[in-house]
Design a protein around this motif. Structure first.
Motif, PDB file in Angstrom:
ATOM      1  N   ASN A  84       0.824  -1.205   0.000  1.00  0.00           N
ATOM      2  CA  ASN A  84       0.000   0.000   0.000  1.00  0.00           C
ATOM      3  C   ASN A  84       0.858   1.255   0.000  1.00  0.00           C
ATOM      4  OD1 ASN A  84      -2.722   1.243   0.275  1.00  0.00           O
ATOM      5  ND2 ASN A  84      -1.884   1.969   2.212  1.00  0.00           N
ATOM      6  N   LEU A  85       1.946   1.237   0.785  1.00  0.00           N
ATOM      7  CA  LEU A  85       2.870   2.364   0.837  1.00  0.00           C
ATOM      8  C   LEU A  85       3.439   2.660  -0.554  1.00  0.00           C
ATOM      9  CD1 LEU A  85       4.436   4.242   2.901  1.00  0.00           C
ATOM     10  CD2 LEU A  85       6.254   2.536   2.806  1.00  0.00           C
ATOM     11  N   TRP A  86       3.704   1.614  -1.287  1.00  0.00           N
ATOM     12  CA  TRP A  86       4.296   1.722  -2.620  1.00  0.00           C
ATOM     13  C   TRP A  86       3.260   2.122  -3.668  1.00  0.00           C
ATOM     14  CZ3 TRP A  86       4.914  -3.814  -4.919  1.00  0.00           C
ATOM     15  CH2 TRP A  86       5.108  -3.764  -6.288  1.00  0.00           C
ATOM     16  N   LYS A  87       2.098   1.461  -3.668  1.00  0.00           N
ATOM     17  CA  LYS A  87       1.141   1.658  -4.752  1.00  0.00           C
ATOM     18  C   LYS A  87       0.317   2.934  -4.615  1.00  0.00           C
ATOM     19  CE  LYS A  87       0.971  -3.255  -5.834  1.00  0.00           C
ATOM     20  NZ  LYS A  87       0.170  -4.495  -5.901  1.00  0.00           N
TER      21      LYS A  87
ATOM     22  N   PRO B  74       2.153   7.336  -5.997  1.00  0.00           N
ATOM     23  CA  PRO B  74       1.874   8.277  -7.095  1.00  0.00           C
ATOM     24  C   PRO B  74       0.642   9.142  -6.857  1.00  0.00           C
ATOM     25  CG  PRO B  74       2.451   6.111  -7.968  1.00  0.00           C
ATOM     26  CD  PRO B  74       2.262   5.949  -6.492  1.00  0.00           C
ATOM     27  N   VAL B  75      -0.393   8.564  -6.258  1.00  0.00           N
ATOM     28  CA  VAL B  75      -1.626   9.324  -5.985  1.00  0.00           C
ATOM     29  C   VAL B  75      -1.365  10.379  -4.913  1.00  0.00           C
ATOM     30  CG1 VAL B  75      -4.005   9.169  -5.170  1.00  0.00           C
ATOM     31  CG2 VAL B  75      -3.066   7.373  -6.641  1.00  0.00           C
ATOM     32  N   ARG B  76      -0.646   9.986  -3.851  1.00  0.00           N
ATOM     33  CA  ARG B  76      -0.328  10.928  -2.779  1.00  0.00           C
ATOM     34  C   ARG B  76       0.550  12.074  -3.288  1.00  0.00           C
ATOM     35  NH1 ARG B  76       2.926   8.697   0.841  1.00  0.00           N
ATOM     36  NH2 ARG B  76       3.195   6.621  -0.065  1.00  0.00           N
ATOM     37  N   ALA B  77       1.523  11.711  -4.142  1.00  0.00           N
ATOM     38  CA  ALA B  77       2.423  12.727  -4.679  1.00  0.00           C
ATOM     39  C   ALA B  77       1.690  13.681  -5.624  1.00  0.00           C
ATOM     40  CB  ALA B  77       3.585  12.052  -5.411  1.00  0.00           C
ATOM     41  N   LYS B  78       0.709  13.178  -6.335  1.00  0.00           N
ATOM     42  CA  LYS B  78      -0.071  14.026  -7.250  1.00  0.00           C
ATOM     43  C   LYS B  78      -0.848  15.080  -6.466  1.00  0.00           C
ATOM     44  CE  LYS B  78      -1.300  14.875 -11.522  1.00  0.00           C
ATOM     45  NZ  LYS B  78      -0.290  15.242 -12.550  1.00  0.00           N
TER      46      LYS B  78
ATOM     47  N   THR C 191       4.907  16.845   5.337  1.00  0.00           N
ATOM     48  CA  THR C 191       4.680  15.915   4.234  1.00  0.00           C
ATOM     49  C   THR C 191       5.663  14.749   4.319  1.00  0.00           C
ATOM     50  OG1 THR C 191       3.892  17.668   2.752  1.00  0.00           O
ATOM     51  CG2 THR C 191       4.696  15.656   1.725  1.00  0.00           C
ATOM     52  N   PRO C 192       5.195  13.504   4.179  1.00  0.00           N
ATOM     53  CA  PRO C 192       6.114  12.364   4.179  1.00  0.00           C
ATOM     54  C   PRO C 192       7.204  12.523   3.119  1.00  0.00           C
ATOM     55  CG  PRO C 192       3.853  11.598   4.360  1.00  0.00           C
ATOM     56  CD  PRO C 192       3.791  13.078   4.081  1.00  0.00           C
ATOM     57  N   GLY C 193       8.424  12.169   3.494  1.00  0.00           N
ATOM     58  CA  GLY C 193       9.569  12.386   2.613  1.00  0.00           C
ATOM     59  C   GLY C 193       9.507  11.639   1.308  1.00  0.00           C
ATOM     60  N   ASP C 194       8.803  10.487   1.272  1.00  0.00           N
ATOM     61  CA  ASP C 194       8.741   9.738   0.010  1.00  0.00           C
ATOM     62  C   ASP C 194       7.980  10.517  -1.062  1.00  0.00           C
ATOM     63  OD1 ASP C 194       6.314   9.446   1.317  1.00  0.00           O
ATOM     64  OD2 ASP C 194       6.092   7.311   0.851  1.00  0.00           O
ATOM     65  N   GLU C 195       6.984  11.308  -0.637  1.00  0.00           N
ATOM     66  CA  GLU C 195       6.241  12.118  -1.606  1.00  0.00           C
ATOM     67  C   GLU C 195       7.119  13.239  -2.164  1.00  0.00           C
ATOM     68  OE1 GLU C 195       2.533  13.471   0.023  1.00  0.00           O
ATOM     69  OE2 GLU C 195       2.154  11.551   1.023  1.00  0.00           O
ATOM     70  N   ILE C 196       7.931  13.839  -1.306  1.00  0.00           N
ATOM     71  CA  ILE C 196       8.815  14.923  -1.735  1.00  0.00           C
ATOM     72  C   ILE C 196       9.840  14.415  -2.742  1.00  0.00           C
ATOM     73  CG2 ILE C 196      10.622  16.516  -0.935  1.00  0.00           C
ATOM     74  CD1 ILE C 196       9.049  16.749   1.694  1.00  0.00           C
TER      75      ILE C 196
ATOM     76  N   PHE D 165       9.723  11.642  -4.509  1.00  0.00           N
ATOM     77  CA  PHE D 165       9.038  11.137  -5.707  1.00  0.00           C
ATOM     78  C   PHE D 165       8.795  12.273  -6.693  1.00  0.00           C
ATOM     79  CE2 PHE D 165       5.308  10.126  -8.235  1.00  0.00           C
ATOM     80  CZ  PHE D 165       5.528   8.803  -8.625  1.00  0.00           C
ATOM     81  N   LEU D 166       8.296  13.416  -6.166  1.00  0.00           N
ATOM     82  CA  LEU D 166       8.040  14.557  -7.052  1.00  0.00           C
ATOM     83  C   LEU D 166       9.336  15.125  -7.625  1.00  0.00           C
ATOM     84  CD1 LEU D 166       5.188  16.750  -5.528  1.00  0.00           C
ATOM     85  CD2 LEU D 166       5.131  15.259  -7.527  1.00  0.00           C
TER      86      LEU D 166
END
Length: 432
Positions: free
Chosen positions: A309-312, A315-319, A343-348, A350-351
């Motif tokens: 879930n964290l992985w899939k 992209p939606v969270r980052a959008k 904001t969680p670092g993975d979203e930052i 990823f963008l």
């Protein structure tokens, strides 16, 4: 203070130092001898930032762990056999506490036999000498280095060496671990260890690596400072296909890992980005795989539903984050900081790797390279000067206002005190 304690403290971040103190205090209250072992001590002597805080105690750590949980630490995972608990502390630091033990194997890749043991016996049953170093944090022996297999000497010689002749047969997963450590630490493989590795590969020992070990290695490589290099090294050794037969040739996302490496280099050292790197890593690793290939990888590595879930969802969270950053309402540096600091670092990251909007990339870079550092420079004295009382409900609110003022240029940094005028000590010569 011993030289080793000074060396350790100089390698720890502020939050890490506070966690070390908290855990040592809990061990003392429980009457346990406690040691920092493995990766932290290895990285300290190797000159690398300390990433893993792994503590060993002689005896059962259960009472100590319960005390840490009461003080706010949250359990992340447990291993009943090793009496090991992984804990997350208030500032995002994760540390493990486990029983000092001896591990033996009755047969190749078989079930490990575990029994409590003194620290010296524990270290001698580890995989590589560089992982078999410990530093005592106990009151009576604080700063004592314990190195029964000369791991420090191997670090100085820049060599990776197994402790046992049967290391790769007892636990075949060490084949993957050796390559990962070699890449991260920049060590050469000691000649005898290289021979052991080649014999193990000739015997096909990698086929005995369990899904649990593949899962563990996936978590470790996701947290590496340059995961793409480890992936490339595993591919060269024909090991990457253990995770998925499709991971070879053009299916390896080399360009994606290069972008990730550049993005990670922008994060200031010691800054907590609330980053769980697994989802980001898996997104890049599987970008070129088919849905069938992805299903096979999930099965081979026993990824949990939460990890998937964290992985899939990334992209939606980052959008959503990209849309918020592009909003016309976001104009000031303080507004960008306020949004991204929670904001969680993975979203930052990823963008940073994926966004095609220059505005978004610039704002993310400014946050990492400027705003985070500016916020870090705000001291308790600065907040007290504006009426903040440490420990009060208003303190954090005032601190946020001070940070916002600095970021938006309303509050300047205190000017340094003027230098004392230099008085000449010699009489000037006159020229006619």
């Amino acid at each position: 203070m011993s030289d080793y304690m000074f060396m350790l403290e100089s390698h720890l971040t502020g939050p890490q130092s506070r966690v070390v103190s908290q855990i040592v205090s809990a061990a003392q209250e429980a009457g346990l001898n406690i040691f920092l072992a493995g990766g932290a001590v290895r990285d300290m002597f190797g000159g690398f930032p300390v990433r893993n805080l792994d503590f060993l105690v002689e005896g059962s750590p259960l009472r100590m762990v319960k005390a840490l949980e009461k003080s706010g630490a949250k359990p992340v995972s447990t291993d009943e056999a090793r009496k090991l608990t992984e804990l997350r502390f208030s500032e995002g630091i994760i540390a493990s506490v486990s029983m000092s033990r001896q591990e033996t194997y009755a047969k190749t890749g078989g079930k490990v036999q575990i029994k409590a043991a003194p620290i010296y016996d524990h270290l001698r049953s580890r995989d590589f000498t560089v992982n078999a170093i410990a530093l005592s944090l106990s009151k009576g022996s604080r700063g004592l280095l314990i190195d029964p297999t000369n791991g420090v000497g191997d670090l100085e010689s820049r060599e990776l060496r197994t402790i046992s002749n049967y290391a790769f047969y007892d636990e075949p997963g060490r084949i993957l671990r050796m390559i990962r450590l070699q890449v991260r630490l920049g060590l050469s493989i000691e000649a005898k260890t290289q021979g052991q590795y080649e014999n193990a590969r000739e015997a096909g020992m990698e086929k005995h690596i369990s899904s649990a070990i593949l899962h563990q290695e996936l978590l470790h490589v996701a947290a590496e400072p340059n995961p793409g290099e480890v992936i490339a090294a595993w591919d060269r050794e024909k090991l990457l296909t253990l995770f998925s037969p499709a991971l070879a040739g053009a299916k390896i996302n080399t360009a994606g890992f290069q972008k990730l490496q550049k993005a990670m280099q922008l994060v200031p050292y010691g800054m907590d980005l609330q980053l769980n790197p697994l989802g980001l890593f898996l997104n890049i690793l599987t970008e070129k795989l088919t849905p069938k290939d992805v299903t096979g990888l999930v099965k081979a590595t026993a990824l949990t539903k939460a990890e998937q879930n964290l992985w899939k969802t990334l992209p939606v969270r980052a959008k959503k984050l990209e849309k918020a950053l592009a909003s016309a309402k976001i104009k000031k540096a303080s507004q960008i900081y306020e949004l991204l600091s929670v904001t969680p670092g993975d979203e930052i990251l990823f963008l940073l790797c994926r966004s095609q909007q220059r505005l978004i990339v610039d704002r993310l870079k400014n946050f990492l390279q400027k705003y985070l550092i500016t916020a870090q420079e705000v001291t308790e004295a600065d907040v007290v000067e504006k009426g903040g009382v440490p420990g009060s409900k208003q303190y954090e609110s005032i601190r946020k206002n001070v940070i916002a003022g600095r970021l938006d240029g309303r509050i300047r940094k205190p000017a340094p005190p003027p230098e004392e005028p230099v008085v000449a000590t010699t009489t000037a010569r006159r020229f006619n």
